[in-house]
Scaffold this active site. Structure first.
Site, PDB file in Angstrom:
ATOM      1  CE  LYS A  97      -4.103  -2.041   2.062  1.00 39.30           C
ATOM      2  NZ  LYS A  97      -3.587  -3.363   2.434  1.00 39.30           N
TER       3      LYS A  97
HETATM    4  O1  LIG Z   1      -5.176  -4.024  -0.228  1.00 40.00           O
HETATM    5  C1  LIG Z   1      -5.576  -4.941   0.472  1.00 40.00           C
HETATM    6  O2  LIG Z   1      -5.123  -6.062   0.343  1.00 40.00           O
HETATM    7  C2  LIG Z   1      -6.729  -4.702   1.363  1.00 40.00           C
HETATM    8  C3  LIG Z   1      -7.605  -3.723   0.965  1.00 40.00           C
HETATM    9  C4  LIG Z   1      -8.847  -3.610   1.607  1.00 40.00           C
HETATM   10  O3  LIG Z   1      -9.706  -2.834   1.206  1.00 40.00           O
HETATM   11  N1  LIG Z   1      -9.107  -4.416   2.663  1.00 40.00           N
HETATM   12  C5  LIG Z   1      -8.222  -5.358   3.116  1.00 40.00           C
HETATM   13  O4  LIG Z   1      -8.561  -6.092   4.052  1.00 40.00           O
HETATM   14  N2  LIG Z   1      -7.002  -5.473   2.504  1.00 40.00           N
HETATM   15  C6  LIG Z   1      -6.000  -6.458   2.995  1.00 40.00           C
HETATM   16  O5  LIG Z   1      -6.517  -7.766   2.775  1.00 40.00           O
HETATM   17  C7  LIG Z   1      -6.203  -8.624   3.870  1.00 40.00           C
HETATM   18  C8  LIG Z   1      -7.479  -9.122   4.503  1.00 40.00           C
HETATM   19  O6  LIG Z   1      -7.215 -10.126   5.418  1.00 40.00           O
HETATM   20  P1  LIG Z   1      -8.356 -11.069   6.015  1.00 40.00           P
HETATM   21  O7  LIG Z   1      -9.422 -10.176   6.532  1.00 40.00           O
HETATM   22  O8  LIG Z   1      -7.642 -11.834   7.091  1.00 40.00           O
HETATM   23  O9  LIG Z   1      -8.828 -11.961   4.895  1.00 40.00           O
HETATM   24  C9  LIG Z   1      -5.310  -7.817   4.795  1.00 40.00           C
HETATM   25  O10 LIG Z   1      -3.961  -8.063   4.400  1.00 40.00           O
HETATM   26  C10 LIG Z   1      -5.667  -6.372   4.492  1.00 40.00           C
HETATM   27  O11 LIG Z   1      -4.572  -5.490   4.700  1.00 40.00           O
END
Ligand SMILES: O=C(O)c1cc(=O)[nH]c(=O)n1[C@@H]1O[C@H](COP(=O)(O)O)[C@@H](O)[C@H]1O
Length: 279
Positions: A97
């Protein structure tokens, strides 16, 4: 693998389905796996996850912050993890990011996109909130190097709504404007452009028009944040065209046994539907 990122991604998804599996070594997960909260525990966690998961999916997304938290030894583990994923045939989307003024973006770009960089990724997540134009150099380098970007547009976290759905003077929401600017970079490129966007799987259907994006959509929020395969279809359409549903904790909680991890990632992948519908 050679060629443009969008083309490589389309091939990988056709072969393995659209799931993007996250490697997020949360301290709580290390503890649940019976590992110490140090660089040694991190290495065991990340390499076990990479070896079990990467052969099963098109894309693996390591979350850089969970590695950076351990300092230089953590970053060395990140480099090793990315290498294991690539050698297993997965594309690596490094979730960093990054977003800064243009000249500083050039340095971030040099860290992650060129072939042979210690932390070389196939794609990275970037933030357009210093203005999409601040990403111009990263877009140029990604396109020239066969790499991809995923630009945050409408993120999965509840706090994002006010800012990202705010209306601009051109009548579009901020998020829609980001999607359309990414789409302009992908115009005419087949089968899929290199500049993707991030759209949380948790947002309401109808908020965004993705029909002119011609690029991939990373859709985190699937699994631990509550979005289901039915939510994904309601949001993006039945075939999920170009959409990479992303799940981290919901798969990783099945470790440390590699067989259980593999079974969990296969179940998650298969819940998204048959392969030919994946792209
Ligand atoms: O860019 C990302 O990956 C991201 C964007 C977003 O809008 N929401 C989001 O959850 N993420 C990332 O996606 C992952 C979600 O993880 P879980 O919720 O464990 O599946 C994390 O690494 C967050 O940093």
């Amino acid at each position: 693998m050679s060629g443009r990122f969008g083309a490589r991604l389309a091939r990988a998804v056709a072969e393995k389905g659209p799931l993007c599996a996250g490697i997020d070594p949360h301290p709580g997960l290390l503890q649940a796996w019976g590992l110490p909260a140090d660089a040694g525990g991190l290495e065991k966690f990340a390499l076990t996850a990479a070896e079990a998961i990467a052969p099963e999916v098109a894309v693996v997304k390591p979350q850089s912050a969970f590695f950076e938290a351990y300092g230089p030894p953590g970053v060395a583990v990140l480099a090793k993890t990315m290498k294991v994923c690539r050698e297993a045939g997965a594309l690596v989307l490094l979730d960093v990011k990054r977003g800064d003024i243009g000249s500083t973006m050039a340095a971030y770009t040099a860290a992650f996109l060129p072939a042979g960089a210690e932390l070389e990724a196939d794609a990275i997540t970037v933030s357009p909130y210093l203005g999409f134009g601040s990403l111009d150099f990263a877009v140029e380098v990604a396109q020239a190097q066969g790499k991809g970007l995923f630009v945050l547009a409408r993120t999965s976290n509840p706090e994002a709504q006010g800012l990202q759905n705010a209306l601009l003077p051109n009548g579009k929401t901020v998020a829609q404007d980001i999607v359309d600017t990414a789409g302009a970079q992908n115009a005419g490129v087949g089968p899929l452009g290199d500049i993707g966007v991030v759209v949380g799987a948790t947002i309401a259907p109808g908020e965004l028009d993705l029909s002119k994006l011609n690029g991939p959509v990373l859709a985190p929020g699937f699994g631990a944040q509550g979005a289901t395969p039915a939510d994904l279809r309601a949001l993006f359409g039945p075939g999920l065209p170009g959409v990479l549903p992303a799940s981290s904790r919901d798969v990783l909680k099945h470790g440390p046994d590699p067989e259980s991890l593999r079974a969990a990632v296969r179940r998650t992948r298969d819940s998204l539907g048959p392969l030919e519908k994946g792209q």
